[in-house]
Scaffold this motif. Structure first.
Motif, PDB file in Angstrom:
ATOM      1  N   SER A  27     -11.325  -3.002  22.749  1.00 27.06           N
ATOM      2  CA  SER A  27      -9.897  -2.783  22.948  1.00 27.06           C
ATOM      3  C   SER A  27      -9.092  -3.237  21.729  1.00 27.06           C
ATOM      4  O   SER A  27      -8.208  -2.512  21.254  1.00 27.06           O
ATOM      5  CB  SER A  27      -9.446  -3.540  24.200  1.00 27.06           C
ATOM      6  N   LEU A  28      -9.406  -4.425  21.220  1.00 25.26           N
ATOM      7  CA  LEU A  28      -8.698  -4.918  20.029  1.00 25.26           C
ATOM      8  C   LEU A  28      -8.990  -4.049  18.809  1.00 25.26           C
ATOM      9  O   LEU A  28      -8.098  -3.770  18.008  1.00 25.26           O
ATOM     10  CB  LEU A  28      -9.075  -6.360  19.733  1.00 25.26           C
ATOM     11  N   HIS A  29     -10.227  -3.634  18.666  1.00 21.92           N
ATOM     12  CA  HIS A  29     -10.609  -2.773  17.533  1.00 21.92           C
ATOM     13  C   HIS A  29      -9.812  -1.469  17.575  1.00 21.92           C
ATOM     14  O   HIS A  29      -9.278  -1.022  16.557  1.00 21.92           O
ATOM     15  CB  HIS A  29     -12.115  -2.512  17.553  1.00 21.92           C
ATOM     16  N   ALA A  30      -9.724  -0.871  18.766  1.00 24.05           N
ATOM     17  CA  ALA A  30      -8.990   0.387  18.920  1.00 24.05           C
ATOM     18  C   ALA A  30      -7.502   0.207  18.612  1.00 24.05           C
ATOM     19  O   ALA A  30      -6.869   1.113  18.061  1.00 24.05           O
ATOM     20  CB  ALA A  30      -9.180   0.932  20.335  1.00 24.05           C
ATOM     21  N   ALA A  31      -6.948  -0.941  18.949  1.00 17.86           N
ATOM     22  CA  ALA A  31      -5.533  -1.199  18.664  1.00 17.86           C
ATOM     23  C   ALA A  31      -5.302  -1.512  17.189  1.00 17.86           C
ATOM     24  O   ALA A  31      -4.272  -1.137  16.620  1.00 17.86           O
ATOM     25  CB  ALA A  31      -5.038  -2.367  19.527  1.00 17.86           C
ATOM     26  N   LEU A  32      -6.255  -2.181  16.560  1.00 18.33           N
ATOM     27  CA  LEU A  32      -6.096  -2.628  15.177  1.00 18.33           C
ATOM     28  C   LEU A  32      -6.256  -1.509  14.156  1.00 18.33           C
ATOM     29  O   LEU A  32      -5.499  -1.438  13.185  1.00 18.33           O
ATOM     30  CB  LEU A  32      -7.109  -3.744  14.890  1.00 18.33           C
ATOM     31  N   MET A  33      -7.220  -0.646  14.346  1.00 20.03           N
ATOM     32  CA  MET A  33      -7.543   0.340  13.310  1.00 20.03           C
ATOM     33  C   MET A  33      -6.364   1.239  12.917  1.00 20.03           C
ATOM     34  O   MET A  33      -6.126   1.433  11.720  1.00 20.03           O
ATOM     35  CB  MET A  33      -8.766   1.164  13.727  1.00 20.03           C
ATOM     36  N   PRO A  34      -5.600   1.781  13.852  1.00 19.24           N
ATOM     37  CA  PRO A  34      -4.450   2.608  13.422  1.00 19.24           C
ATOM     38  C   PRO A  34      -3.404   1.815  12.635  1.00 19.24           C
ATOM     39  O   PRO A  34      -2.737   2.370  11.760  1.00 19.24           O
ATOM     40  CB  PRO A  34      -3.853   3.127  14.734  1.00 19.24           C
ATOM     41  N   LEU A  35      -3.278   0.528  12.928  1.00 19.43           N
ATOM     42  CA  LEU A  35      -2.327  -0.308  12.197  1.00 19.43           C
ATOM     43  C   LEU A  35      -2.810  -0.543  10.769  1.00 19.43           C
ATOM     44  O   LEU A  35      -2.017  -0.508   9.824  1.00 19.43           O
ATOM     45  CB  LEU A  35      -2.134  -1.635  12.924  1.00 19.43           C
ATOM     46  N   LEU A  36      -4.099  -0.765  10.613  1.00 20.90           N
ATOM     47  CA  LEU A  36      -4.663  -0.948   9.271  1.00 20.90           C
ATOM     48  C   LEU A  36      -4.523   0.320   8.433  1.00 20.90           C
ATOM     49  O   LEU A  36      -4.268   0.244   7.233  1.00 20.90           O
ATOM     50  CB  LEU A  36      -6.135  -1.360   9.357  1.00 20.90           C
ATOM     51  N   GLU A  37      -4.678   1.456   9.068  1.00 19.28           N
ATOM     52  CA  GLU A  37      -4.599   2.733   8.343  1.00 19.28           C
ATOM     53  C   GLU A  37      -3.225   2.977   7.737  1.00 19.28           C
ATOM     54  O   GLU A  37      -3.101   3.737   6.776  1.00 19.28           O
ATOM     55  CB  GLU A  37      -4.976   3.884   9.278  1.00 19.28           C
ATOM     56  N   ARG A  38      -2.198   2.324   8.244  1.00 15.36           N
ATOM     57  CA  ARG A  38      -0.836   2.497   7.726  1.00 15.36           C
ATOM     58  C   ARG A  38      -0.583   1.706   6.450  1.00 15.36           C
ATOM     59  O   ARG A  38       0.419   1.923   5.772  1.00 15.36           O
ATOM     60  CB  ARG A  38       0.184   2.076   8.782  1.00 15.36           C
ATOM     61  N   CYS A  39      -1.485   0.796   6.114  1.00 14.62           N
ATOM     62  CA  CYS A  39      -1.258  -0.113   4.988  1.00 14.62           C
ATOM     63  C   CYS A  39      -1.989   0.347   3.733  1.00 14.62           C
ATOM     64  O   CYS A  39      -3.012   1.024   3.803  1.00 14.62           O
ATOM     65  CB  CYS A  39      -1.705  -1.524   5.376  1.00 14.62           C
ATOM     66  N   ASP A  40      -1.458  -0.080   2.592  1.00 14.13           N
ATOM     67  CA  ASP A  40      -2.030   0.293   1.298  1.00 14.13           C
ATOM     68  C   ASP A  40      -3.117  -0.675   0.838  1.00 14.13           C
ATOM     69  O   ASP A  40      -4.079  -0.269   0.197  1.00 14.13           O
ATOM     70  CB  ASP A  40      -0.938   0.325   0.219  1.00 14.13           C
ATOM     71  N   TRP A  41      -2.915  -1.953   1.122  1.00 14.59           N
ATOM     72  CA  TRP A  41      -3.879  -2.963   0.699  1.00 14.59           C
ATOM     73  C   TRP A  41      -3.724  -4.200   1.578  1.00 14.59           C
ATOM     74  O   TRP A  41      -2.777  -4.281   2.360  1.00 14.59           O
ATOM     75  CB  TRP A  41      -3.748  -3.289  -0.789  1.00 14.59           C
TER      76      TRP A  41
END
Length: 135
Positions: A27-41
């Motif tokens: 559940s945490l992985h699924a929530a985290l990945m789209p947020l990480l994808e929005r970042c540059d570094w």
């Protein structure tokens, strides 16, 4: 906090990462990945019982996210000479990491996303368990 109902917001302010069952981790992985994808570094902080444990957590994260491996900053202390609890800070922009002795910390992995073009995407997530990204 070992079930699927734990959220990223629940982690804020915790001293140490909670133990997660498989459903909570997914559940945490699924929530985290789209947020990480929005970042540059990213910058990463690892609170761990040893330098070895901190580097292992960093390497698992790098592998899971397809990042290049960070190099130990030559200005830092040799990893083999560090005993006891540590804080590791990795900077994806510089490609380097440092480890310092640090007593009194909790345990876990903190990820800060940076995106100068979209400040709303920037945030810090965690603490996640040290083995959160382990295969």
């Amino acid at each position: 906090m070992a079930d699927a109902s734990v959220s990223l917001a629940d982690l804020r302010g915790l001293r140490s990462a909670p133990e997660l069952d498989a459903a909570g981790r997914a559940s945490l992985h699924a929530a985290l990945m789209p947020l990480l994808e929005r970042c540059d570094w990213f910058t990463v902080g690892v609170m761990a019982p040893s330098a070895d444990a901190a580097v292992q957590a960093l390497r698992a994260l790098e592998s899971a996210l397809g990042w290049s491996a960070h190099e130990l900053d030559p200005a830092g202390e040799a990893l083999g000479s560090i005993e006891g609890p540590v804080f590791l800070k990795a900077n994806q922009n510089s490609g380097r990491f440092l480890v310092r002795r640090e007593a009194g910390l909790g345990e876990g992995l903190l990820i800060t996303g940076h995106c100068p073009a979209d400040l709303d995407a920037e945030d810090t997530w965690g603490p996640l368990p040290l083995n959160f990204f382990a295969a």
